[in-house]
Design a protein around this motif. Structure first.
Motif, short mmCIF file in Angstrom:
data_model
loop_
_atom_site.label_atom_id
_atom_site.label_comp_id
_atom_site.label_asym_id
_atom_site.label_seq_id
_atom_site.Cartn_x
_atom_site.Cartn_y
_atom_site.Cartn_z
N UNK A 158 0.82 -1.21 0.00
CA UNK A 158 0.00 0.00 0.00
C UNK A 158 0.86 1.27 0.00
N UNK A 159 2.03 1.16 -0.64
CA UNK A 159 2.88 2.33 -0.84
C UNK A 159 2.50 2.97 -2.17
N UNK A 160 2.53 4.29 -2.20
CA UNK A 160 2.23 5.04 -3.43
C UNK A 160 0.88 4.64 -4.02
N UNK A 161 -0.11 4.53 -3.15
CA UNK A 161 -1.45 4.13 -3.62
C UNK A 161 -2.00 5.10 -4.64
N UNK A 162 -1.84 6.40 -4.38
CA UNK A 162 -2.37 7.41 -5.31
C UNK A 162 -1.73 7.28 -6.69
N UNK A 163 -0.41 7.08 -6.72
CA UNK A 163 0.28 6.97 -8.00
C UNK A 163 -0.17 5.72 -8.76
N UNK A 164 -0.27 4.60 -8.04
CA UNK A 164 -0.72 3.36 -8.70
C UNK A 164 -2.17 3.48 -9.16
N UNK A 165 -2.99 4.15 -8.38
CA UNK A 165 -4.39 4.34 -8.78
C UNK A 165 -4.47 5.14 -10.07
N UNK A 166 -3.66 6.19 -10.19
CA UNK A 166 -3.66 6.99 -11.41
C UNK A 166 -3.19 6.18 -12.61
N UNK A 167 -2.19 5.32 -12.40
CA UNK A 167 -1.72 4.47 -13.48
C UNK A 167 -2.82 3.53 -13.96
N UNK A 168 -3.52 2.91 -13.01
CA UNK A 168 -4.58 1.98 -13.37
C UNK A 168 -5.74 2.71 -14.04
N UNK A 169 -6.02 3.93 -13.60
CA UNK A 169 -7.04 4.74 -14.27
C UNK A 169 -6.64 5.00 -15.73
N UNK A 170 -5.36 5.26 -15.96
CA UNK A 170 -4.91 5.49 -17.34
C UNK A 170 -5.04 4.22 -18.18
N UNK A 171 -4.82 3.03 -17.56
CA UNK A 171 -5.01 1.77 -18.28
C UNK A 171 -6.48 1.58 -18.64
N UNK A 172 -7.36 1.96 -17.71
CA UNK A 172 -8.80 1.82 -17.98
C UNK A 172 -9.21 2.71 -19.15
N UNK A 173 -8.70 3.93 -19.19
CA UNK A 173 -9.03 4.84 -20.28
C UNK A 173 -8.42 4.38 -21.60
N UNK A 174 -7.18 3.84 -21.51
CA UNK A 174 -6.55 3.31 -22.73
C UNK A 174 -7.37 2.14 -23.27
#
Length: 445
Positions: free
Chosen positions: A277-293
């Motif tokens: 659960x380190x860098x949760x915000x950063x990982x969440x943003x990455x996964x959001x970008x994968x969802x949009x891609x």
């Protein structure tokens, strides 16, 4: 701020977002049909403001969740509202997508019947969202049934619009855009249905029982009625087979590979998110970008499907494969959303095991898609995916047993239960994709 005052503030913010989606959908449709570029540009520019409002709402609730004195009932309510926030944001994005078609001049290139169907779809969507907003403001569970009835009407209108695009009088590019517009309205309706169910749960009895989901399912977990609706939509889109203008297009393979590569990247990032659960915000943003891609790749595949004279496989199978791959990423994004919105204190070993299984299944799926072109090695990949899915089922059952063994506090059980369920859903979706691939290979052997 006391509990009642806080809840009133949250409710006001939610209702403003409901009203914003309703207004944006209505004006986006008007801009499209009237070719009002100025209004369309305003809608597109205002999307950032909607995102800011959602972020403000989620930040407000997360601050409240940090209060150690919060009780289980309030926690459950706030988690449900947190899960509503992304649906409100995505719905505003869909309205923006409709407005973007104004820039392409779509409204000036469609038949009067298509214009009428688009307006009727808009009216149905607005009615559904008004009902959902009313259900929230009145704390009603009964209105949910009215939303579902309106959704059936919207589905029929979407099928009619798809049929209109494939009737032969539309240019191929226009027919493809009509198919996308129909999908945008359908997804707006799906979000209204999902929100209605969440509102129903919000106002229902609060219980913590084994085997019961306290969080409502995302749109990717389909009921029998929703599955039938999806099949009708696929059938309608398959009628675009009449639109044949270009030779056989091998570009489908490249797009499918991009889609499965996206699944692999998403699963790996989700695993990193859950490790410590380190860098949760950063990982969440990455996964959001994968969802949009993934959404963009899906749109590209549907456009290519419409424009292709001869496709490598049956059109209905290509459409099914496209949608199923997109749903895998949606389920993983749902798990990431829960981790991001509702931080957990205790680690759940089975959740980590599930992400390892997911990454393994995603890797095998990526290799399996390559077998569509080479026609070699598919059986091994299919068996590997099936075995991993069974392993995932066993891990899911162990995880649920651990959660209800008394080892975890009640609040942690509330948080982990649907995270684990979303991971399980993603694994099931990957197996669904493999089933479609197997069907394609059997048909073309």
């Amino acid at each position: 701020m006391d509990r009642d005052e806080f809840r009133k503030r949250v409710d006001r913010a939610v209702l403003v977002l409901f009203a914003t989606v309703i207004e944006t959908t209505s004006w986006a449709t008007t801009a499209l049909l009237d070719q009002d570029l100025e209004r369309a540009d305003r809608i597109i520019a205002d999307d950032r403001r909607i995102d800011d409002r959602v972020e403000e709402l989620t930040g407000l609730i997360k601050d409240r969740l940090a209060d150690s004195t919060i009780g289980p009932e309030e926690l459950e309510d706030l988690i449900t509202i947190l899960q509503m926030a992304p649906e409100l944001e995505r719905s505003a994005d869909l309205a923006e997508h409709i407005a973007q078609r104004t820039r392409q001049g779509l409204g000036g290139n469609i038949s009067p019947r298509s214009r009428g169907l688009i307006q009727l779809m808009c009216d149905a969507c607005v009615r559904m969202w008004q009902l959902a907003s009313r259900a929230y403001s009145e704390c009603s569970r009964d209105i949910t049934f009215q939303i579902q009835e309106a959704d059936d009407e919207l589905d029929m209108l979407a099928s009619s619009l798809l049929g209109e695009g494939s009737a032969g009088g539309s240019e191929p590019a226009v027919a493809a855009e009509l198919a996308l517009v129909a999908r945008f309205y359908e997804r707006l309706g799906d979000h209204a249905v999902n929100l209605g169910r969440r509102i129903s749960a919000l106002n229902g009895p609060k219980r913590l029982l084994p085997g019961q989901s306290l969080f409502l399912r995302t749109r990717s977990t389909l009921t029998g009625r929703q599955s039938r609706r999806l099949r009708r939509a696929r059938s309608a889109l398959a009628r675009l087979v009449r639109m044949r203008l270009t030779p056989a297009d091998s570009g489908f393979f490249n797009l499918f590979k991009l889609a499965t590569n996206n699944v692999v990247d998403c699963s790996e990032t989700l695993g990193k998110m859950l490790v410590g659960f380190d860098e949760v915000d950063e990982h969440h943003q990455e996964i959001r970008s994968f969802e949009r891609r993934g959404d963009q790749i899906t749109a590209d595949l549907l456009r290519r499907l419409d424009a292709s004279f001869v496709t490598p496989y049956d059109r209905a199978d290509i459409h099914a494969l496209t949608e199923e791959i997109d749903d895998v990423v949606d389920d993983m994004f749902s798990a990431a959303e829960l981790v991001h919105l509702v931080p957990v204190k205790q680690q759940l070993p089975e959740a980590l095991e599930m992400t390892e299984v997911l990454t393994g299944m995603a890797t095998e799926l990526d290799l399996l898609i390559g077998c569509l072109k080479s026609r070699e090695g598919a059986r091994r990949r299919l068996e590997r995916i099936e075995n991993l899915e069974r392993e995932g089922d066993a891990i899911y059952r162990r995880g649920m047993a651990r959660l209800f063994s008394g080892e975890y506090e009640a609040l942690e059980v509330l948080k982990w239960k649907d995270i684990l369920q979303s991971l399980e859903n993603a694994a099931n979706r990957i197996e669904d994709v493999s089933d479609v691939v197997e069907s394609i290979l059997v048909k073309n052997t």
